[in-house]
Design a protein around this motif. Structure first.
Motif, PDB file in Angstrom:
ATOM      1  N   ALA A  60      11.565  45.009  44.571  1.00 25.98           N
ATOM      2  CA  ALA A  60      10.828  46.112  45.072  1.00 25.98           C
ATOM      3  C   ALA A  60      11.542  46.927  46.343  1.00 25.98           C
ATOM      4  O   ALA A  60      12.546  46.182  46.740  1.00 25.98           O
ATOM      5  CB  ALA A  60       9.547  45.513  45.566  1.00 25.98           C
ATOM      6  N   PRO A  61      11.295  48.160  46.728  1.00 20.51           N
ATOM      7  CA  PRO A  61      11.682  48.874  47.683  1.00 20.51           C
ATOM      8  C   PRO A  61      11.479  47.952  48.944  1.00 20.51           C
ATOM      9  O   PRO A  61      10.323  47.619  49.193  1.00 20.51           O
ATOM     10  CB  PRO A  61      11.170  50.233  47.688  1.00 20.51           C
TER      11      PRO A  61
ATOM     12  N   LEU B  76      21.040  54.730  48.100  1.00 18.69           N
ATOM     13  CA  LEU B  76      20.972  53.307  47.827  1.00 18.69           C
ATOM     14  C   LEU B  76      20.861  53.252  46.499  1.00 18.69           C
ATOM     15  O   LEU B  76      20.053  53.619  45.663  1.00 18.69           O
ATOM     16  CB  LEU B  76      20.009  52.424  48.737  1.00 18.69           C
ATOM     17  N   LYS B  77      21.384  52.156  45.934  1.00 17.50           N
ATOM     18  CA  LYS B  77      20.888  51.488  44.319  1.00 17.50           C
ATOM     19  C   LYS B  77      19.743  50.552  44.730  1.00 17.50           C
ATOM     20  O   LYS B  77      19.718  49.840  45.826  1.00 17.50           O
ATOM     21  CB  LYS B  77      22.054  50.866  43.915  1.00 17.50           C
TER      22      LYS B  77
ATOM     23  N   ASP C 293      12.120  54.145  40.722  1.00 16.41           N
ATOM     24  CA  ASP C 293      12.008  54.005  42.206  1.00 16.41           C
ATOM     25  C   ASP C 293      12.388  55.191  43.029  1.00 16.41           C
ATOM     26  O   ASP C 293      13.437  55.303  43.065  1.00 16.41           O
ATOM     27  CB  ASP C 293      12.946  52.773  42.574  1.00 16.41           C
ATOM     28  N   GLU C 294      11.168  55.763  43.511  1.00 11.42           N
ATOM     29  CA  GLU C 294      11.398  57.214  44.277  1.00 11.42           C
ATOM     30  C   GLU C 294      12.087  57.042  45.583  1.00 11.42           C
ATOM     31  O   GLU C 294      12.770  57.788  46.083  1.00 11.42           O
ATOM     32  CB  GLU C 294       9.957  57.925  44.287  1.00 11.42           C
ATOM     33  N   ALA C 295      11.915  55.838  46.183  1.00 14.92           N
ATOM     34  CA  ALA C 295      12.398  55.734  47.461  1.00 14.92           C
ATOM     35  C   ALA C 295      13.826  55.810  47.427  1.00 14.92           C
ATOM     36  O   ALA C 295      14.625  56.386  48.429  1.00 14.92           O
ATOM     37  CB  ALA C 295      12.063  54.190  48.038  1.00 14.92           C
ATOM     38  N   ASN C 296      14.572  55.122  46.457  1.00 19.30           N
ATOM     39  CA  ASN C 296      16.119  55.349  46.065  1.00 19.30           C
ATOM     40  C   ASN C 296      16.319  56.262  45.218  1.00 19.30           C
ATOM     41  O   ASN C 296      17.719  56.078  44.722  1.00 19.30           O
ATOM     42  CB  ASN C 296      16.577  53.822  45.893  1.00 19.30           C
ATOM     43  N   ARG C 297      15.294  56.935  44.406  1.00 14.14           N
ATOM     44  CA  ARG C 297      15.672  57.747  43.339  1.00 14.14           C
ATOM     45  C   ARG C 297      16.437  57.360  42.254  1.00 14.14           C
ATOM     46  O   ARG C 297      17.277  57.840  41.787  1.00 14.14           O
ATOM     47  CB  ARG C 297      16.376  58.964  43.982  1.00 14.14           C
ATOM     48  N   ASN C 298      15.866  56.279  41.689  1.00 16.36           N
ATOM     49  CA  ASN C 298      16.882  55.374  40.848  1.00 16.36           C
ATOM     50  C   ASN C 298      15.755  55.102  39.462  1.00 16.36           C
ATOM     51  O   ASN C 298      14.850  55.026  39.708  1.00 16.36           O
ATOM     52  CB  ASN C 298      17.319  53.975  41.319  1.00 16.36           C
TER      53      ASN C 298
ATOM     54  N   ASN D 267      24.880  48.928  49.942  1.00 13.51           N
ATOM     55  CA  ASN D 267      24.597  48.113  48.920  1.00 13.51           C
ATOM     56  C   ASN D 267      26.025  46.963  48.992  1.00 13.51           C
ATOM     57  O   ASN D 267      26.283  46.613  47.887  1.00 13.51           O
ATOM     58  CB  ASN D 267      24.753  48.502  47.490  1.00 13.51           C
ATOM     59  N   SER D 268      26.058  46.667  50.258  1.00 10.97           N
ATOM     60  CA  SER D 268      27.229  45.837  50.199  1.00 10.97           C
ATOM     61  C   SER D 268      26.784  44.139  50.147  1.00 10.97           C
ATOM     62  O   SER D 268      27.932  43.428  49.928  1.00 10.97           O
ATOM     63  CB  SER D 268      27.685  45.765  51.469  1.00 10.97           C
ATOM     64  N   GLY D 269      25.804  43.755  49.990  1.00 10.24           N
ATOM     65  CA  GLY D 269      25.404  42.478  49.764  1.00 10.24           C
ATOM     66  C   GLY D 269      25.161  41.874  48.392  1.00 10.24           C
ATOM     67  O   GLY D 269      25.219  42.863  47.449  1.00 10.24           O
TER      68      GLY D 269
END
Length: 842
Positions: A555-556, A599-600, A519-524, A650-652
């Protein structure tokens, strides 16, 4: 043109009296059925967590809204918002949002003809009407179910082939032709309903307030809703076949303007689908498909008592696909190249919003203290353009010792270009007449500059300013807010690999797989194990035990990137007096901005256990699904006062338990010249969620704060979910056919048990715990809701090649007064509702 209630009577009588044509021979009917583009397969056991609905299911289940999610009311694993049957929203054409096993409503993956149909940019419509606020929803193309021949729902135990969801996967397919060569077949369908065909209860105080007076934007008590769809298909040769389709649904809602002229405005809503597919089978080993599906969901709205306030929202979507499926000696190779486009646009009739003080003879078009004009929202465009390539390899099965294996593997590359754009400057001027933020001033009898739209020489009516009765001798604006045009882009890439092995050994079957997504948006880089184990002690479907352990990554959601740049376009406007030039300065307050941390990727861990049994003509299934939702994206408030801002983090988190019991017949039960298919599904759900979705603002420490909930002291984050959380439901389907009469009757009974809506108590009613007043939440009991929906169709075979189908759908046939809670109030669902339709097939 308005239809009266007598039209409904005529429609009913037409359906009943057409029994005169029941003397057509059974042989004639069988010939007509053979022309349909449907392959009717024998009843077969489906894997746990997978449900397939055929064309016959899509046609017989009562579904006046003609969209996928409303059809899924029959699926016990699907939860709807409490207000999805609201009496005040029956003209809406936008598909309802759904939750599967407690997932957030936008975390399902929608697929149409193999192309992702999910909105990844901003499905919740985050931000205000100035920064965004286009509630486009989870789907791109709102496809009409009249155009579909197959619908598949994967709610649990999902294969490693599928990614980009934490709820479920909903796959829809249009109709592939299965007819003789050289003949074109098709259908034309029309359906109609209107508010005069409804019953409204309006028994609560909230109903009386909402429906008081004439029809408004929030109260659609007067409307006409109708739709037409056409489908053509045929095999041109042994190699080529095609299908083409078009549909449009529309609603017209006369709403009161609150203005002297015009007193009424015709609000219109449209949902248009256009598409075609070309099928190419050059040889027995190769199959190809090329196609396109277009959708346009349009809605226009007006603000009550506000001049020049029209705005139009459009969701224009395109899905294009190319597939090739090749058989080799070693196995099967599938390749897909897809393109997806979702453009959500809002345009307004004005680029300025102004609130004046009421002035007789001038600013007097509404009988309130203030006179409003212009837009309340900026022109915003959200664009998502995606390219996707997929390769799937399925090897021939092979033996390894006493076990049989079938390996499958795949690769996918996904490219997204997303964009937020405010296409022109938007300016607001609000009537603040005192204090440090004053921007509307007394003209004191002076003159305005020529053609100054923000100055009025007429004296105002008396109004309250700083608790003092005041009159301005003319008024002009000396301040305002400027939101400049601008654009922010983002390009992102995703890649995935999966490997899966389907294993058979004696009476054991297993599917073991793993999926890796970047996931490039969050680099994970996310690795998700998938597993399903099935045991049949008697080597057949008489008894089956299934278990599974799976992880799904979401999905992002790209608005988490684009939102952090939006407020750089915000400016203050000032002028010294009505004769001075305007000056602008950047806003210094960041309280509307949302920044992004590293973000994760949100994910869900799933445990599944199920028992299925087939005995004689009965299938029985019992399933338990537990989902643990982690690293959910939410907005966390940082700082205080004018320097506060929010960040995505990522608190949720959340958890959901679903227990489902299903019993249904495998083959129709024959009784005195009739056939009966029966189904029962009972569902129990227990869900909690720390925050509703990524638009909700919270302080992370608040999740650990103690609250009083229903008399118990718990942490805030452990409070049950406030929506998509109906604890107990029961669904019964009963479909009836006849040997000598081409009449079908489908009944759907739905029971929703008592549920308790969470309400926040007033400050005076807060509970004291350890000497400190803490936030207190009480429960409002909502009574059980029962609905009986029925659909009746009569098939008139005109000739061997032509037939007419007359249909009548009656929702809530008992006209029961069902209530739901929204906020702190209770409202009524729609009462009895009639929908008539007719189809011509050739």
């Amino acid at each position: 043109m308005r239809f009266s209630l007598s039209t409904l009577t005529t429609a009913i009588l037409t359906i009943l009296t057409t029994s005169a044509y029941a003397n057509d021979s059974n042989e004639q009917q069988e010939k007509n059925v053979a022309l349909l583009p449907i392959i009717v397969k024998a009843q077969e056991s489906q894997p746990l967590g997978k449900t397939i609905y055929t064309k016959q299911d899509l046609e017989r289940i009562p579904n006046g809204s003609k969209n996928i999610t409303n059809f899924l009311k029959i699926n016990p694993n699907v939860q709807f918002s409490h207000d999805h049957l609201a009496a005040s929203a029956q003209a809406d054409l936008k598909p309802a949002e759904i939750s599967i096993h407690g997932a957030q409503s936008f975390q399902n993956k929608f697929v149409v003809n193999g192309v992702s149909n999910s909105n990844l940019l901003d499905p919740m419509g985050s931000g205000t009407a100035i920064y965004g606020g286009i509630a486009a929803g989870s789907q791109g193309v709102a496809i009409n179910t009249d155009l579909l021949c197959n619908l598949e729902v994967l709610d649990s135990n999902v294969s490693a082939k599928h990614g980009g969801f934490t709820g479920g996967v909903i796959q829809a397919e249009t109709c592939a032709p299965n007819t003789e060569i050289g003949k074109i077949h098709g259908s034309i369908s029309y359906d109609y309903t209107e508010s005069d065909w409804n019953r409204y209860h309006l028994t609560t105080d909230a109903d009386q307030g909402l429906f008081a007076g004439e029809s408004t934007q929030s109260n659609q008590k007067e409307y006409v809703r109708q739709g037409v769809s056409t489908n053509l298909y045929g095999k041109l040769s042994e190699v080529y076949a095609f299908d083409a389709y078009v549909s449009q649904r529309r609603s017209e809602v006369p709403v009161a303007s609150g203005l002297p002229s015009p007193t009424e405005i015709e609000q219109k809503k449209f949902n248009t689908n256009i598409g075609a597919t070309l099928y190419i089978d050059p040889n027995a080993q190769t199959k190809m498909k090329l196609g396109v599906t277009l959708g346009d969901l349009e809605d226009n709205s007006y603000v009550d008592k506000r001049r020049h306030s029209q705005s139009t929202t459009q969701n224009e979507s395109a899905l294009m696909f190319a597939e090739i499926d090749q058989q080799y000696g070693w196995g099967e190779l599938k390749q897909k190249l897809n393109y997806q486009q979702i453009d959500n646009d809002r345009t307004s009739s004005s680029d300025r919003g102004v609130n004046w003080i009421y002035a007789p003879g001038s600013k007097d078009w509404s009988n309130t203290e203030q006179a409003w004009e212009g837009a309340t929202s900026a022109d915003i465009a959200l664009k998502q353009h995606s390219i996707n390539y997929e390769l799937d390899t399925i090897l021939n099965s092979f033996d390894l010792g006493d076990t049989k294996h079938q390996l499958s593997a795949g690769f996918a590359y996904h490219y997204d270009n997303v964009q937020w754009q405010r296409s022109k400057d938007f300016i607001t001027h609000y009537a603040v007449t005192s204090g440090p933020t004053q921007n509307l001033y007394d003209l004191k009898g002076a003159s305005c500059q020529a053609n100054d739209p923000l100055c009025d020489e007429n004296s105002t009516a008396p109004f309250m300013s700083n608790k003092v009765l005041t009159v301005f001798n003319g008024q002009y604006f000396g301040g305002g807010s400027l939101y400049k045009a601008g654009q922010f882009d983002g390009t992102y890439q995703q890649a995935s690999l999966y490997l899966e092995d389907a294993i058979s050994w004696n009476n054991f079957n297993a599917r073991l797989g793993v999926r890796a997504d970047y996931d490039e948006a969050n680099r994970n880089l996310n690795v998700a194990p998938r597993s399903s184990i099935r045991y049949q002690p008697f080597y057949n479907d008489s008894l089956t035990f299934t278990s599974g352990w799976n992880r799904y990554y979401s999905a992002p959601t790209y608005m988490t990137d684009l939102r952090q740049s939006v407020t750089s376009l915000d400016f203050n406007l000032k002028r010294e007096d009505q004769n001075s030039d305007w000056t602008e300065s950047p806003k210094t307050s960041w309280n509307t901005d949302t920044q992004k941390q590293d973000l994760k990727t949100p994910y869900a861990d799933e445990i599944v256990f199920g028992i299925n049994s087939q005995f004689k003509n009965t299938h029985l299934g019992l399933k338990w699904v537990n989902r643990q939702y982690k690293d959910e994206i939410s907005r966390n408030q940082i700082g205080t006062g004018v320097n506060r801002y929010t960040v995505y983090d990522n608190s949720g988190y959340g958890e959901n338990d679903t227990i489902t019991l299903e019993v249904n017949t495998l083959e129709p039960i024959k009784f005195k010249g009739s056939q009966h298919e029966l189904g029962l599904a009972i569902n129990y759900t227990d869900a909690y969620r720390s925050t509703p979705d990524y638009t909700d603002v919270l302080i992370e420490e608040e999740l650990q704060e103690l609250i009083s909930y229903d008399g118990k002291i718990i942490e805030h984050g452990d409070m049950p979910a406030s929506n998509y959380n109906q604890p107990m439901t029961a669904r019964v389907s009963w479909d009836i056919g006849f040997d000598t009469l081409p009449l079908k009757i489908s009944n759907f009974f739905s029971y929703k048990d008592t549920y308790e809506q969470v309400l926040e108590a007033s400050s005076a009613d807060k509970v004291v715990h350890n000497g400190v007043k803490i936030d207190t939440y009480t429960l409002q009991e909502i009574k059980p809701r029962f609905t009986w929906d029925m659909r009746t169709t009569y098939n008139w075979n005109i000739t061997q090649d032509y037939s007419m189908i007359f249909g009548l759908t009656i929702n809530n046939i008992t006209n029961r007064n069902n209530l739901y809670a929204s906020g702190n109030k209770q409202y009524s669902e729609i009462g009895r509702q009639f929908i008539a339709d007719v189809s011509f097939k050739f």
